[in-house]
Design an enzyme around this catalytic site. Sequence first.
Site, PDB file in Angstrom:
ATOM      1  N   GLU A  98       2.752 -17.464  -6.568  1.00  0.00           N
ATOM      2  CA  GLU A  98       3.637 -16.400  -7.020  1.00  0.00           C
ATOM      3  C   GLU A  98       3.672 -15.364  -5.894  1.00  0.00           C
ATOM      4  O   GLU A  98       2.614 -14.936  -5.429  1.00  0.00           O
ATOM      5  CB  GLU A  98       3.079 -15.773  -8.308  1.00  0.00           C
TER       6      GLU A  98
ATOM      7  N   ARG B  49     -11.471 -23.433 -10.255  1.00  0.00           N
ATOM      8  CA  ARG B  49     -11.069 -22.558  -9.157  1.00  0.00           C
ATOM      9  C   ARG B  49     -12.250 -22.240  -8.264  1.00  0.00           C
ATOM     10  O   ARG B  49     -13.408 -22.367  -8.651  1.00  0.00           O
ATOM     11  CB  ARG B  49     -10.371 -21.296  -9.652  1.00  0.00           C
TER      12      ARG B  49
ATOM     13  N   LYS C 288      -5.808 -11.515  -6.932  1.00  0.00           N
ATOM     14  CA  LYS C 288      -4.768 -10.804  -6.184  1.00  0.00           C
ATOM     15  C   LYS C 288      -4.631  -9.364  -6.666  1.00  0.00           C
ATOM     16  O   LYS C 288      -4.397  -8.467  -5.877  1.00  0.00           O
ATOM     17  CB  LYS C 288      -3.424 -11.527  -6.351  1.00  0.00           C
TER      18      LYS C 288
HETATM   19  P1  ATP Z   1      -4.587 -14.542  -8.750  1.00  0.00           P
HETATM   20  O1  ATP Z   1      -5.256 -14.556 -10.084  1.00  0.00           O
HETATM   21  O2  ATP Z   1      -5.451 -14.222  -7.598  1.00  0.00           O
HETATM   22  O3  ATP Z   1      -3.301 -13.771  -8.743  1.00  0.00           O
HETATM   23  P2  ATP Z   1      -3.065 -16.902  -9.183  1.00  0.00           P
HETATM   24  O4  ATP Z   1      -3.623 -18.176  -9.617  1.00  0.00           O
HETATM   25  O5  ATP Z   1      -2.324 -16.145 -10.213  1.00  0.00           O
HETATM   26  O6  ATP Z   1      -4.203 -16.071  -8.504  1.00  0.00           O
HETATM   27  P3  ATP Z   1      -0.865 -17.984  -7.736  1.00  0.00           P
HETATM   28  O7  ATP Z   1      -0.037 -17.373  -6.680  1.00  0.00           O
HETATM   29  O8  ATP Z   1      -0.232 -18.322  -9.016  1.00  0.00           O
HETATM   30  O9  ATP Z   1      -2.101 -17.013  -7.940  1.00  0.00           O
HETATM   31  O10 ATP Z   1      -1.628 -19.264  -7.143  1.00  0.00           O
HETATM   32  C1  ATP Z   1      -1.003 -20.315  -6.477  1.00  0.00           C
HETATM   33  C2  ATP Z   1      -1.849 -21.538  -6.615  1.00  0.00           C
HETATM   34  O11 ATP Z   1      -3.140 -21.295  -6.076  1.00  0.00           O
HETATM   35  C3  ATP Z   1      -2.021 -21.916  -8.059  1.00  0.00           C
HETATM   36  O12 ATP Z   1      -1.849 -23.319  -8.188  1.00  0.00           O
HETATM   37  C4  ATP Z   1      -3.414 -21.497  -8.368  1.00  0.00           C
HETATM   38  O13 ATP Z   1      -3.990 -22.301  -9.348  1.00  0.00           O
HETATM   39  C5  ATP Z   1      -4.121 -21.659  -7.021  1.00  0.00           C
HETATM   40  N1  ATP Z   1      -5.271 -20.763  -6.931  1.00  0.00           N
HETATM   41  C6  ATP Z   1      -5.284 -19.425  -7.071  1.00  0.00           C
HETATM   42  N2  ATP Z   1      -6.538 -18.946  -6.981  1.00  0.00           N
HETATM   43  C7  ATP Z   1      -7.346 -20.013  -6.785  1.00  0.00           C
HETATM   44  C8  ATP Z   1      -8.763 -20.191  -6.622  1.00  0.00           C
HETATM   45  N3  ATP Z   1      -9.607 -19.145  -6.635  1.00  0.00           N
HETATM   46  N4  ATP Z   1      -9.225 -21.447  -6.430  1.00  0.00           N
HETATM   47  C9  ATP Z   1      -8.390 -22.484  -6.387  1.00  0.00           C
HETATM   48  N5  ATP Z   1      -7.056 -22.403  -6.546  1.00  0.00           N
HETATM   49  C10 ATP Z   1      -6.534 -21.182  -6.739  1.00  0.00           C
HETATM   50 MG    MG Z   2      -0.687 -17.665 -11.122  1.00  0.00          MG
END
Ligand code: ATP
Ligand code: MG
Length: 559
Positions: A38, A264, A274
Site C-alpha cells: 500500500e 511476518r 509503517k
Molecule cells: P504495515 O503494518 O507496516 O503498514 P502492511 O502489511 O500494512 O505493513 P503493506 O504495504 O500492505 O504493509 O505490505 C505489503 C506486503 O508486505 C504485504 O503482502 C504484507 O503482508 C508484507 N509485509 C508487511 N510487513 C511485513 C513483515 N513484517 N514481514 C513480512 N511481510 C510483511
Molecule cells: Mg497492508
Amino acid sequence: MTENNNATDKRLNFIEKIISKDLKQGVVSKITTRFPPEPNGYLHIGHAKSICLNFGLAKQFGGQCNLRFDDTNPAKEELEYVDSIKEDVKWLGFQWDGAVHFTSDYFDQLYAWAITLIKENKAYVCNLDQAQMREYRGNLTTEGKNSPYRTRSIDENLALFEQMRAGELAEGSCSLRVKVDMQHPNMQMRDPVIYRIKKMAHHQTGDKWCIYPSYDYAHGQSDALEGISHSICTLEFEEHRPLYNWFIENLPVPNTPQQYEFSRLNINYTITSKRKLKQLVDENHVDGWDDPRMPTISGMRRRGFTPKSIRQFCDMAGVTRVDGIVDVSMLEYAIRNDLNENAQRAMCVLHPLKVVLTNYPDNQQQQMSAPGHPNRDDLGTRTLPFGREIFIDQDDFREVANKKYKRLVIGKRTRLRNSYIIEADTAIKDSDGNITEVHARLIEDTVGKNPADGIKAKGVIHWVSAEDNIDCEVRLYDRLFTAEAPDAGGKDFLSSLNPDSLAILTGCKAEIGLANAALEDHYQFEREGYFILDSKYSSKDKIVFNRTISLRDTWERKV
Ligand code: ATP
Ligand code: MG
C-alpha cells in the site's frame, strides 16, 4: 542474484513445497506471484522479506512476479511513496514483470462486479452508521443481527449505489455490504463492507471516484485479474481467507488464485509498523524516512547495507507459519559478512592526536603501499603518504598503561599499519593538562620487517599523514531503541528511543585516497568498522561518512 533460493541445494520451505506440488500435478503450468504494497509509507525490512519471497519464488520456479500498488485508500496514499517503493524493489535486486499495476486500474471492473453482486441479491446498501454496524456485528461469543437494510430490493440497492457513485450521498451515510452470513463464526464473514463513500481525489484516478472499494473486496479480485496463482500474505490475513474465497466463488473472475499465509518478520530492538515509522518521521525523532537508523530499505541503503546482505538475512530468517522474533544481530551478521569480503580497506582517524616523529627529516615524504583488501588482489593497492607528522587516534595513546594495552605508550613500541614501528618519547600538554601532541621516533628499516635490535612492537594502530589527508565528518549509529520490544504490550515506543543513537564526529582525518570515494563505495576503516559516504549530507565541499556497522558486536558488552 538470489543464489540462496536455489531449490536443489536446500530443504524447501512450506510454500516452495506447495508450489512444487502444484507444478508437478499440473494445478498450474506457471506460477505468478505479486508484491502488493500500500503506498502509504516507505518500505521496511519486513517488506524486504515479502519482496524476497515473492520475487524469489517467481525466479526459482520460472514464473513471474507483479508489483501492484494496493491503492484503495486515497486518504493515506501519496505518489512519493509509489516512487520510493519502486526504487527500493529495484535496489534490492528485483524487477517486476511488465508494467507496474495498481488496484485502481481495476476500479471500473470492481464497480461492475459490485453491481453484479447487487443484481444477484448478494450485496446491499446499508445505512447503519459505524457504531450501529459494530453493535449489529456482534462478537466472537455473540451472533450478529441482520441489518434492517439487508432486505432492500435489488432495484432500490441499484439506485442507491448509483447515487453513492454519483456523489449524491454524504460520506458515512451509507456503504455497500455483501450478504454473507451475520451468524458466521468468522467475524470477517458477517456482511463486510465492500464500498465506502470518500469524497477525495486519488493519486492515480483523480476525481473520477468518490466511492472506494475495501481492501478485502479489491485484493482477491485484483489477484484474479492479474492471473496470480499463489497469493502470499502474512498470517493476520488467515481469517480473511474464507472471504477471499467467497468473492472468487461468487464473481465471474477469469482465474482462481489461492491465498497462503506466512508469519511476518519481527526483529528485536526494531519497529516494523509503517504507522509508527511515519510517526518517527512526522515528529522529527529521525531525519526522514531514510535516516540511517531507520529499518526502512532507504534508511538501510543510506546507512551502507547492501542488497545482498538484506537478501541473505531474509533467507536466513526463513519462511514459516510460526510467529517469532528474529535477533537483530542476525541482520548485523549478514552485513558484516558481505562487507568483510567486499569492502575496500582504508584508514581514518576518528579522534585525531598529532604524533611528531622527531627523527624523521622535516622536508621528507615517502609513499607507503597498502593492499586494497587483504585477500582480494582485484582490489589493488593504495598509496599512503607518510611524513614527519601523522595523526593517530587519541584512544591509541597512553602515557602509562598495563600489559593488556597493545598500543602506543611512552617508552614502548607499536607498529603503524602498513608502515614503520614507532616508539613514543614524550606527551606535550596544554595548560589544562590535556595531551595535544606526542613526540616519538620511528625505528629505521621496519616497514614490513621486525626491528634489527629484536625489541618487538606491541599491537598495530592506524594513522594518516598530518599533511596529506582529507578532513571529514563521521556519523556513528547505535540502535534506535534501547528496549528489545519497543512497542510490546501497547507500550509507548517513543519512551525507549535511544538518546545516544547518533554521534557526529567532526574533524576526522581520512587517508587521502578517500577524496575519490564514490557514493556506492563501501570501506572498512581499519579497526573502526564499515563505512559509506552519506548520500544526503556529503557534497563537494564536505565529506560525511556513515558507519554502517562496527567490526564486532559491541552491544552485549555495553548493556
Ligand atoms: P504495515 O503494518 O507496516 O503498514 P502492511 O502489511 O500494512 O505493513 P503493506 O504495504 O500492505 O504493509 O505490505 C505489503 C506486503 O508486505 C504485504 O503482502 C504484507 O503482508 C508484507 N509485509 C508487511 N510487513 C511485513 C513483515 N513484517 N514481514 C513480512 N511481510 C510483511
Ligand atoms: Mg497492508
